[in-house]
Design a protein around this motif. Structure first.
Motif, PDB file in Angstrom:
ATOM      1  N   VAL A 189      10.256  -8.393   6.518  1.00 37.23           N
ATOM      2  CA  VAL A 189      10.554  -8.001   6.636  1.00 37.23           C
ATOM      3  C   VAL A 189      10.475  -6.165   6.537  1.00 37.23           C
ATOM      4  CG1 VAL A 189      12.399  -6.048   4.393  1.00 37.23           C
ATOM      5  CG2 VAL A 189      12.836  -8.930   5.438  1.00 37.23           C
ATOM      6  N   LEU A 243      13.081 -11.330  12.212  1.00 38.49           N
ATOM      7  CA  LEU A 243      12.776 -12.347  12.005  1.00 38.49           C
ATOM      8  C   LEU A 243      12.720 -14.143  11.578  1.00 38.49           C
ATOM      9  CD1 LEU A 243      15.050  -9.979   8.841  1.00 38.49           C
ATOM     10  CD2 LEU A 243      13.019 -10.183   8.708  1.00 38.49           C
ATOM     11  N   ALA A 244      14.347 -14.131  12.449  1.00 36.67           N
ATOM     12  CA  ALA A 244      14.174 -15.757  12.700  1.00 36.67           C
ATOM     13  C   ALA A 244      12.827 -16.224  13.228  1.00 36.67           C
ATOM     14  CB  ALA A 244      15.001 -15.649  14.136  1.00 36.67           C
ATOM     15  N   HIS A 289      16.721  -9.655  13.300  1.00 44.22           N
ATOM     16  CA  HIS A 289      17.272 -11.050  13.146  1.00 44.22           C
ATOM     17  C   HIS A 289      16.536 -11.442  13.533  1.00 44.22           C
ATOM     18  CE1 HIS A 289      20.905  -9.122  10.297  1.00 44.22           C
ATOM     19  NE2 HIS A 289      20.523 -10.197   9.821  1.00 44.22           N
ATOM     20  N   ARG A 290      16.266 -11.375  15.221  1.00 46.05           N
ATOM     21  CA  ARG A 290      15.486 -11.880  15.938  1.00 46.05           C
ATOM     22  C   ARG A 290      14.368 -12.107  15.260  1.00 46.05           C
ATOM     23  NH1 ARG A 290      15.479 -12.297  23.038  1.00 46.05           N
ATOM     24  NH2 ARG A 290      14.936 -14.766  22.299  1.00 46.05           N
ATOM     25  N   LEU A 319       8.263 -21.684   8.333  1.00 51.55           N
ATOM     26  CA  LEU A 319       8.173 -22.120   7.056  1.00 51.55           C
ATOM     27  C   LEU A 319       9.418 -23.754   7.509  1.00 51.55           C
ATOM     28  CD1 LEU A 319       9.088 -19.063   5.260  1.00 51.55           C
ATOM     29  CD2 LEU A 319       6.965 -19.953   5.108  1.00 51.55           C
ATOM     30  N   ARG A 320      10.119 -23.987   7.918  1.00 48.89           N
ATOM     31  CA  ARG A 320      11.418 -25.105   8.317  1.00 48.89           C
ATOM     32  C   ARG A 320      10.771 -25.895  10.022  1.00 48.89           C
ATOM     33  NH1 ARG A 320      12.619 -23.297   4.498  1.00 48.89           N
ATOM     34  NH2 ARG A 320      14.297 -22.379   3.972  1.00 48.89           N
ATOM     35  N   GLU A 321       9.721 -25.218   9.377  1.00 45.32           N
ATOM     36  CA  GLU A 321       9.232 -26.172  10.962  1.00 45.32           C
ATOM     37  C   GLU A 321       7.441 -27.452  10.313  1.00 45.32           C
ATOM     38  OE1 GLU A 321       7.525 -24.221  13.577  1.00 45.32           O
ATOM     39  OE2 GLU A 321       9.329 -23.573  14.820  1.00 45.32           O
ATOM     40  N   VAL A 378       9.748 -14.247   3.400  1.00 42.56           N
ATOM     41  CA  VAL A 378      10.246 -13.161   3.188  1.00 42.56           C
ATOM     42  C   VAL A 378      10.263 -11.577   3.735  1.00 42.56           C
ATOM     43  CG1 VAL A 378      13.315 -12.998   3.346  1.00 42.56           C
ATOM     44  CG2 VAL A 378      12.464 -15.450   3.044  1.00 42.56           C
ATOM     45  N   GLU A 426       7.822 -18.393  -0.469  1.00 39.42           N
ATOM     46  CA  GLU A 426       9.159 -18.389   0.162  1.00 39.42           C
ATOM     47  C   GLU A 426       9.420 -16.830   0.454  1.00 39.42           C
ATOM     48  OE1 GLU A 426      10.759 -21.876   1.580  1.00 39.42           O
ATOM     49  OE2 GLU A 426      12.811 -20.574   1.276  1.00 39.42           O
ATOM     50  N   ALA A 427       9.420 -16.493  -1.353  1.00 44.82           N
ATOM     51  CA  ALA A 427      10.240 -14.966  -1.214  1.00 44.82           C
ATOM     52  C   ALA A 427       9.355 -14.524  -0.344  1.00 44.82           C
ATOM     53  CB  ALA A 427      10.856 -15.103  -2.319  1.00 44.82           C
ATOM     54  N   LEU A 461      10.374 -16.341  10.610  1.00 46.69           N
ATOM     55  CA  LEU A 461       9.950 -17.752   9.531  1.00 46.69           C
ATOM     56  C   LEU A 461       9.910 -18.632   9.684  1.00 46.69           C
ATOM     57  CD1 LEU A 461      12.858 -14.981   6.960  1.00 46.69           C
ATOM     58  CD2 LEU A 461      10.387 -15.755   6.715  1.00 46.69           C
ATOM     59  N   ALA A 462      10.220 -19.210  11.363  1.00 51.80           N
ATOM     60  CA  ALA A 462      10.572 -20.435  11.986  1.00 51.80           C
ATOM     61  C   ALA A 462       9.382 -21.270  10.904  1.00 51.80           C
ATOM     62  CB  ALA A 462      10.102 -20.164  13.206  1.00 51.80           C
TER      63      ALA A 462
END
Lengths: 186, 214
Positions: free
Chosen positions: A128, A174-175, A171-172, A181-183, A124, A120-121, A178-179
């Motif tokens: 970046v 990045l979101a 940030h947009r 990962l949470r989905e 990210v 996960e890291a 990374l989305a």
């Protein structure tokens, strides 16, 4: 994360030990590998040692690597193992009293991050790395240094509005990166 | 952080990763010199394992500035660099393979230690790829020093200092034809004019590229 279309041919050249292929793979992934090693070891010198081991080990094992797979997860796995090996080696060294130890000493870290947490890291870090340099530096100043937009504008010598718009774009992006990962989480 | 223009969902997502983004280790970048060390290590192994003439790199023949430019291009765009790889592979000659592999043996100061030293001669000097596991790590101003020595022991050339020799690459600007003996000594840091700047004489590991006349 999608595979880069040219990676299979790059991996083939990497396997052959071609210098430019090695440099290309290193250039694309050395930051990722270094961040994995730093996360385990917390020591820059040791992390660089782990980074070097990772690329050499990757080359040694590259013949068994499926070129259709992505390089990043494979390198992260090797990097984590290399860093843990070094962490164990350092833990075996004669130690001073714990009271005298540097709190940042990698040998004091009892458990390395899990493979899942490390991946996960790593994702990210990849997100970046994919940002344009001017946006990346703003994200770093915001999150690592805790600077406000005004402080960043002053630090970089750019208008406040530019900082805000770059921060927004970064940030947009990045979101969006990374989305997944949470989905994937239940 | 001012995220007024992000959606609620985007803000929440970024917040979830804030701990990682705030961790300096996430942003770590290796020393620029590490790239050359990695490439040198891999190319030496590639030369040693490949059939003669089949390795496609020319590390020592490529100017440093050009190598660095290519590395930057690789970092910026893997695709572009990969294309350059294949173009340049087709136009460059192969480098010579490793010249020899030397057995390294521990002295009475390091009994039972064994290893190897791969010797590769190039335009800039001789590269000595050491793999001598088992020696205790030396830190805090103490280190191992690799030397090349001539047969009568009257001349000694430094080839690098190291914390350990499990895996290390030493270099020297002399020929192993003239300096065929490889020794590793235990040393400590010393002032520039201190006699300790020379060899301590405490040889822990030694090997010979070629036998010396008796």
């Amino acid at each position: 994360m999608s595979q880069r279309a040219d990676e299979p041919s790059l991996v083939s050249a990497f396997v052959a030990g071609d210098e430019l292929a090695v440099r290309s793979v290193y250039g694309a992934y050395s930051g990722l590998v270094m961040s994995v090693a730093m996360r385990v070891l917390g020591d820059r010198g040791l992390a660089e040692e782990a980074t070097q081991h990772t690329f050499v080990q990757a080359w040694r094992n590259a013949r068994s690597f499926d070129p259709e797979r992505e390089l990043a997860p494979w390198l992260v796995t090797i990097a984590r193992r290399a860093a843990i090996d070094i962490q164990r080696r350092e833990a075996r060294r004669p130690a001073d009293a714990l009271d005298d130890a540097d709190p940042g000493d990698g040998a004091l870290v009892a458990l390395p991050p899990s493979a899942e947490a490390m991946w996960e890291a790593a994702q990210v870090r990849l997100a970046v790395d994919a940002l344009p340099p001017d946006e990346r530096s703003i994200v770093r100043l915001q999150h690592v240094d805790g600077f406000t937009h005004s402080q960043i504008a002053e630090q970089l010598g750019v208008p406040l509005g530019t900082v805000k718009s770059r921060s927004y774009r970064a940030h947009r992006a990045l979101a969006a990166s990374l989305a997944h990962l949470r989905e994937e989480a239940p | 952080m001012s995220n007024e223009e992000l959606t609620e969902r985007e803000r929440a997502l970024i917040a979830e990763f804030d701990d990682l983004l705030a961790d300096p280790s996430l942003w770590a970048v290796p020393d620029p010199e590490l790239e050359d060390r990695v490439v040198a290590a891999i190319t030496v192994e590639a030369e040693r394992s490949a059939p003669a003439g089949s390795v496609t790199h020319s590390y020592s023949a490529m100017p440093s500035r050009r190598r660095r430019w290519l590395a930057t291009a690789g970092a910026a765009a893997v695709g572009a660099a990969a294309a350059a790889v294949f173009t340049l592979i087709a136009t460059r000659d192969s480098s010579p393979a490793a010249d020899a592999t030397v057995a390294m043996t521990g002295t009475e100061l390091a009994p039972g230690i064994t290893g190897s030293a791969g010797i590769t001669s190039g335009a800039s000097g001789v590269e000595i790829h050491l793999e001598v596991p088992g020696l205790p790590r030396r830190d805090g101003g103490e280190f191992y020093q690799v030397w090349l020595k001539n047969c009568d022991g009257s001349e000694l050339v430094p080839a690098g200092s190291f914390h350990e020799l499990d895996w290390a690459i030493a270099w020297a600007g002399v020929s192993t034809d003239d300096f065929p003996l490889i020794t590793v000594t235990k040393e400590v840091a010393a002032a520039p004019t201190d006699p300790a700047q020379g060899s301590s004489g405490e040889v822990v590991v030694a090997g010979a590229v070629a036998p010396c006349p008796t």
